[in-house]
Design an enzyme around this catalytic site. Structure first.
Site, PDB file in Angstrom:
ATOM      1  N   HIS A  53     -34.045 131.729  27.650  1.00 15.89           N
ATOM      2  CA  HIS A  53     -33.348 132.136  28.867  1.00 15.89           C
ATOM      3  C   HIS A  53     -32.345 133.235  28.537  1.00 15.89           C
ATOM      4  CE1 HIS A  53     -34.059 128.453  31.658  1.00 15.89           C
ATOM      5  NE2 HIS A  53     -35.063 128.587  30.817  1.00 15.89           N
ATOM      6  N   GLU A  55     -29.233 133.591  29.373  1.00 16.30           N
ATOM      7  CA  GLU A  55     -27.907 133.096  28.984  1.00 16.30           C
ATOM      8  C   GLU A  55     -27.878 132.634  27.532  1.00 16.30           C
ATOM      9  OE1 GLU A  55     -28.488 131.561  33.326  1.00 16.30           O
ATOM     10  OE2 GLU A  55     -29.756 132.097  31.615  1.00 16.30           O
ATOM     11  N   CYS A  83     -29.288 127.349  35.092  1.00 13.49           N
ATOM     12  CA  CYS A  83     -29.952 126.047  35.173  1.00 13.49           C
ATOM     13  C   CYS A  83     -29.113 125.018  34.400  1.00 13.49           C
ATOM     14  CB  CYS A  83     -31.357 126.143  34.581  1.00 13.49           C
ATOM     15  SG  CYS A  83     -31.363 126.365  32.774  1.00 13.49           S
ATOM     16  N   CYS A  86     -28.735 125.938  30.590  1.00 12.43           N
ATOM     17  CA  CYS A  86     -27.818 127.047  30.338  1.00 12.43           C
ATOM     18  C   CYS A  86     -26.388 126.683  30.711  1.00 12.43           C
ATOM     19  CB  CYS A  86     -28.278 128.293  31.087  1.00 12.43           C
ATOM     20  SG  CYS A  86     -29.848 128.927  30.431  1.00 12.43           S
TER      21      CYS A  86
END
Length: 159
Positions: A53, A55, A83, A86
């Site tokens: 991801h 992040e 999410c 993260c």
């Protein structure tokens, strides 16, 4: 243009990199002392990795840059609400603040479904600013998913 808008623009540039490689267009930058120290964008499909991801990539780079896992004096700018994975990493990194472009009603954990960033039960809470360059962030995601549905439909109906 405010500082938040300027840094969100940089996060949008990262999201466009994801878009260009057919990834969900989510981008992120981490800022310390008014300077970008780390960038990231989604690479889950390319890397075949659930953890790829935007992040997490940016947190990893920021920690390497600062030489510390604690990012207490940093601000993250991310084009889509984080999410649960993260959001947890953001809390664990002790990030001071997160600036969010677009909220995510289906998976967001900074206020949409849950707010993991500000749970009083945790030993750290994160300041949140929402809706910075929201329209731009939201439109890019909508366009991406519209194109994805059209491609899937064409594959299913090869006329």
């Amino acid at each position: 243009m405010t500082a938040d808008e300027k840094f969100m623009k940089a996060a949008i540039t990262q999201a466009r990199k994801a878009y260009a490689i057919d990834e969900v267009p989510i981008g992120c930058v981490i800022v310390q002392n008014d300077k970008i120290i780390a960038r990231g964008y989604n690479r889950r499909n390319i890397d075949k990795n659930t953890l790829a991801h935007a992040e997490l990539s940016a947190i990893r780079k920021a920690s390497k840059k600062t030489g510390d896992w604690r990012l207490e004096d940093c601000t993250m700018y991310v084009t889509l609400e984080p999410c649960q994975m993260c959001a947890g990493a953001i809390v664990q990194s002790r990030m001071k603040r997160v600036v969010i472009g677009s909220m995510n009603a289906k998976a967001g954990c900074a206020g949409s479904i849950l707010n993991l960033l500000q749970m009083q039960q945790f030993n750290h809470q994160v300041e949140i600013t929402r809706g910075v360059r929201e329209e731009e962030c939201s439109q890019m995601l909508s366009q991406f998913f519209r194109e994805l549905r059209e491609r899937k439909k064409r594959k299913a109906d090869p006329v």
